[in-house]
Motif scaffolding. Sequence first.
Motif, PDB file in Angstrom:
ATOM      1  N   GLY A 102       1.493   5.900   9.410  1.00 11.79           N
ATOM      2  CA  GLY A 102       1.023   5.575   8.067  1.00 11.79           C
ATOM      3  C   GLY A 102       1.940   5.963   6.943  1.00 11.79           C
ATOM      4  N   GLY A 103       3.091   6.540   7.246  1.00  7.05           N
ATOM      5  CA  GLY A 103       4.073   6.820   6.213  1.00  7.05           C
ATOM      6  C   GLY A 103       3.595   7.728   5.102  1.00  7.05           C
ATOM      7  N   THR A 207       2.418  -1.001   3.781  1.00  6.63           N
ATOM      8  CA  THR A 207       2.932   0.331   4.095  1.00  6.63           C
ATOM      9  C   THR A 207       4.185   0.231   4.950  1.00  6.63           C
ATOM     10  OG1 THR A 207       0.728   1.333   3.980  1.00  6.63           O
ATOM     11  CG2 THR A 207       2.413   2.541   5.203  1.00  6.63           C
ATOM     12  N   GLY A 208       4.134  -0.636   5.953  1.00  6.41           N
ATOM     13  CA  GLY A 208       5.264  -0.784   6.866  1.00  6.41           C
ATOM     14  C   GLY A 208       6.537  -1.241   6.181  1.00  6.41           C
ATOM     15  N   ILE A 209       6.423  -2.140   5.211  1.00  5.69           N
ATOM     16  CA  ILE A 209       7.627  -2.669   4.566  1.00  5.69           C
ATOM     17  C   ILE A 209       8.140  -1.757   3.452  1.00  5.69           C
ATOM     18  CG2 ILE A 209       6.976  -5.044   5.095  1.00  5.69           C
ATOM     19  CD1 ILE A 209       6.253  -5.383   2.115  1.00  5.69           C
ATOM     20  N   SER A 210       7.375  -0.708   3.118  1.00  2.00           N
ATOM     21  CA  SER A 210       7.788   0.178   2.027  1.00  2.00           C
ATOM     22  C   SER A 210       8.261   1.545   2.520  1.00  2.00           C
ATOM     23  CB  SER A 210       6.624   0.379   1.043  1.00  2.00           C
ATOM     24  OG  SER A 210       5.587   1.145   1.630  1.00  2.00           O
ATOM     25  N   ILE A 211       8.428   1.688   3.843  1.00  8.43           N
ATOM     26  CA  ILE A 211       8.859   2.973   4.393  1.00  8.43           C
ATOM     27  C   ILE A 211      10.277   3.301   3.937  1.00  8.43           C
ATOM     28  CG2 ILE A 211       9.392   4.231   6.509  1.00  8.43           C
ATOM     29  CD1 ILE A 211       6.426   3.890   6.061  1.00  8.43           C
ATOM     30  N   GLY A 215      10.730   8.587   6.085  1.00  9.41           N
ATOM     31  CA  GLY A 215       9.573   8.249   6.897  1.00  9.41           C
ATOM     32  C   GLY A 215       8.307   8.013   6.104  1.00  9.41           C
ATOM     33  N   ASN A 216       8.344   8.274   4.796  1.00  9.99           N
ATOM     34  CA  ASN A 216       7.177   8.067   3.940  1.00  9.99           C
ATOM     35  C   ASN A 216       7.247   6.724   3.234  1.00  9.99           C
ATOM     36  OD1 ASN A 216       5.556  10.660   3.981  1.00  9.99           O
ATOM     37  ND2 ASN A 216       7.574  11.481   3.455  1.00  9.99           N
ATOM     38  N   ALA A 217       6.062   6.189   2.921  1.00  9.99           N
ATOM     39  CA  ALA A 217       5.991   4.977   2.125  1.00  9.99           C
ATOM     40  C   ALA A 217       6.259   5.309   0.662  1.00  9.99           C
ATOM     41  CB  ALA A 217       4.621   4.329   2.283  1.00  9.99           C
ATOM     42  N   LEU A 218       6.475   4.292  -0.145  1.00 10.19           N
ATOM     43  CA  LEU A 218       6.659   4.502  -1.577  1.00 10.19           C
ATOM     44  C   LEU A 218       5.415   5.161  -2.172  1.00 10.19           C
ATOM     45  CD1 LEU A 218       8.233   1.058  -2.522  1.00 10.19           C
ATOM     46  CD2 LEU A 218       9.407   3.267  -2.544  1.00 10.19           C
ATOM     47  N   PRO A 219       5.581   6.064  -3.134  1.00  2.00           N
ATOM     48  CA  PRO A 219       4.420   6.738  -3.732  1.00  2.00           C
ATOM     49  C   PRO A 219       3.366   5.786  -4.261  1.00  2.00           C
ATOM     50  CG  PRO A 219       6.443   7.831  -4.405  1.00  2.00           C
ATOM     51  CD  PRO A 219       6.855   6.593  -3.667  1.00  2.00           C
ATOM     52  N   CYS A 220       3.770   4.675  -4.859  1.00  3.15           N
ATOM     53  CA  CYS A 220       2.798   3.712  -5.386  1.00  3.15           C
ATOM     54  C   CYS A 220       1.976   3.084  -4.272  1.00  3.15           C
ATOM     55  CB  CYS A 220       3.496   2.642  -6.224  1.00  3.15           C
ATOM     56  SG  CYS A 220       4.736   1.678  -5.336  1.00  3.15           S
ATOM     57  N   VAL A 221       2.601   2.881  -3.100  1.00  6.32           N
ATOM     58  CA  VAL A 221       1.885   2.316  -1.959  1.00  6.32           C
ATOM     59  C   VAL A 221       0.907   3.344  -1.393  1.00  6.32           C
ATOM     60  CG1 VAL A 221       2.134   1.431   0.397  1.00  6.32           C
ATOM     61  CG2 VAL A 221       3.705   0.678  -1.392  1.00  6.32           C
ATOM     62  N   ILE A 222       1.341   4.598  -1.309  1.00 10.05           N
ATOM     63  CA  ILE A 222       0.444   5.666  -0.840  1.00 10.05           C
ATOM     64  C   ILE A 222      -0.786   5.740  -1.733  1.00 10.05           C
ATOM     65  CG2 ILE A 222       0.201   8.161  -0.550  1.00 10.05           C
ATOM     66  CD1 ILE A 222       3.125   8.251   0.313  1.00 10.05           C
ATOM     67  N   LEU A 223      -0.585   5.670  -3.043  1.00  6.65           N
ATOM     68  CA  LEU A 223      -1.702   5.708  -3.986  1.00  6.65           C
ATOM     69  C   LEU A 223      -2.606   4.492  -3.805  1.00  6.65           C
ATOM     70  CD1 LEU A 223      -2.943   7.277  -6.356  1.00  6.65           C
ATOM     71  CD2 LEU A 223      -1.540   5.874  -7.892  1.00  6.65           C
ATOM     72  N   LEU A 224      -2.015   3.325  -3.622  1.00  7.52           N
ATOM     73  CA  LEU A 224      -2.795   2.098  -3.416  1.00  7.52           C
ATOM     74  C   LEU A 224      -3.664   2.215  -2.165  1.00  7.52           C
ATOM     75  CD1 LEU A 224      -3.464  -0.925  -3.948  1.00  7.52           C
ATOM     76  CD2 LEU A 224      -1.431  -1.477  -2.565  1.00  7.52           C
ATOM     77  N   VAL A 225      -3.087   2.690  -1.081  1.00 12.97           N
ATOM     78  CA  VAL A 225      -3.833   2.815   0.175  1.00 12.97           C
ATOM     79  C   VAL A 225      -5.001   3.776   0.009  1.00 12.97           C
ATOM     80  CG1 VAL A 225      -3.720   3.627   2.562  1.00 12.97           C
ATOM     81  CG2 VAL A 225      -1.874   2.205   1.645  1.00 12.97           C
ATOM     82  N   ARG A 226      -4.764   4.922  -0.603  1.00 14.63           N
ATOM     83  CA  ARG A 226      -5.821   5.932  -0.729  1.00 14.63           C
ATOM     84  C   ARG A 226      -6.953   5.453  -1.635  1.00 14.63           C
ATOM     85  NH1 ARG A 226      -2.104  11.477  -1.139  1.00 14.63           N
ATOM     86  NH2 ARG A 226      -1.246  11.322   0.984  1.00 14.63           N
ATOM     87  N   TRP A 227      -6.626   4.799  -2.725  1.00 17.10           N
ATOM     88  CA  TRP A 227      -7.672   4.295  -3.608  1.00 17.10           C
ATOM     89  C   TRP A 227      -8.453   3.170  -2.960  1.00 17.10           C
ATOM     90  CZ3 TRP A 227     -10.254   6.050  -7.502  1.00 17.10           C
ATOM     91  CH2 TRP A 227      -9.720   7.056  -8.302  1.00 17.10           C
ATOM     92  N   THR A 228      -7.764   2.314  -2.200  1.00 12.15           N
ATOM     93  CA  THR A 228      -8.463   1.229  -1.514  1.00 12.15           C
ATOM     94  C   THR A 228      -9.399   1.773  -0.453  1.00 12.15           C
ATOM     95  OG1 THR A 228      -6.557  -0.226  -1.898  1.00 12.15           O
ATOM     96  CG2 THR A 228      -8.182  -0.946  -0.267  1.00 12.15           C
ATOM     97  N   MET A 229      -8.952   2.801   0.275  1.00 12.64           N
ATOM     98  CA  MET A 229      -9.826   3.409   1.273  1.00 12.64           C
ATOM     99  C   MET A 229     -11.047   4.040   0.614  1.00 12.64           C
ATOM    100  SD  MET A 229      -8.638   2.714   4.192  1.00 12.64           S
ATOM    101  CE  MET A 229      -9.736   3.767   5.136  1.00 12.64           C
ATOM    102  N   PHE A 230     -10.862   4.635  -0.564  1.00 14.85           N
ATOM    103  CA  PHE A 230     -11.998   5.194  -1.301  1.00 14.85           C
ATOM    104  C   PHE A 230     -13.006   4.097  -1.637  1.00 14.85           C
ATOM    105  CE2 PHE A 230     -14.057   6.023  -5.382  1.00 14.85           C
ATOM    106  CZ  PHE A 230     -14.680   7.232  -5.133  1.00 14.85           C
ATOM    107  N   ILE A 231     -12.519   2.940  -2.062  1.00 11.77           N
ATOM    108  CA  ILE A 231     -13.405   1.818  -2.406  1.00 11.77           C
ATOM    109  C   ILE A 231     -14.111   1.283  -1.169  1.00 11.77           C
ATOM    110  CG2 ILE A 231     -13.451  -0.545  -3.298  1.00 11.77           C
ATOM    111  CD1 ILE A 231     -11.083   0.276  -5.115  1.00 11.77           C
ATOM    112  N   ILE A 232     -13.377   1.170  -0.068  1.00 10.63           N
ATOM    113  CA  ILE A 232     -13.970   0.676   1.182  1.00 10.63           C
ATOM    114  C   ILE A 232     -15.132   1.569   1.605  1.00 10.63           C
ATOM    115  CG2 ILE A 232     -13.557   0.439   3.673  1.00 10.63           C
ATOM    116  CD1 ILE A 232     -10.744  -0.585   2.985  1.00 10.63           C
TER     117      ILE A 232
END
Length: 250
Positions: A102-103, A207-211, A215-232
Amino acid sequence: MTDTHSRQPELVWYLAYGSNMSSAKFTGGRGIVPLDTVRVRIPGWILAMEIPGLPYSEPSFSSIVPRTCIEAVVEKCATPDLVGLAYLITQDQYRHVLASEGGGTAYRDISVRGEALEAEDSQRIGHPILLRTLATAMRRQPWPAPSRRYKDLLVQGGEEARLPPKYQQYLSEMACYNPPDAQWTKIGAFIFTTMWGPVMAFLEWITGISIQEDGNALPCVILLVRWTMFIIWASHDYLFAPVFGRGDGL
């Protein structure tokens, strides 16, 4: 004269406690061949099913937490110290592990101290052993139950790694999420997974294309993933669970 030793890759001991205990997953799926493998125990740490996944499908994934943090979550006396496999790999391989997990969106890189299960391994590699591994960066409480598929990966990994019988029993007795039998809940589960499944797939893709190199994804992508998971999960907790029934095994 060139110093050949300085060009040797830096090595780390990586602790695998979930599906990566399986050689088919770690070597076959991730393409990583470790230089050494040792069974280890991590005193004071336990397995935690607190990484949120997709309700009604894959509600949770494994992580680890200090035992002192679990009083309100599980029974301390019923939960054994964490046992897993320590792989000796290069720093580049460890960055690949981080990227494939998950980067940095759900997990963070930490260091823990462990001990080899076998006396000869302890003499060979030292005691205690410093391990790098991945712990929770995005948690869900109370812990959802893992899917049957994911639980089976843990059980099979423990069997293949020849972990202590009592720990294998602990894994096999872990509660898991079972798909609903009630027709109304099945309808809700179908709507939920149809709606959010493609979103999860998109998050995995972006996430995969922003690694990055670390080994980490871009900070903006990490934030996007976490907020989307919160909404889900908010849509599960406040809409689908009250109407159709829970999709987290609780």
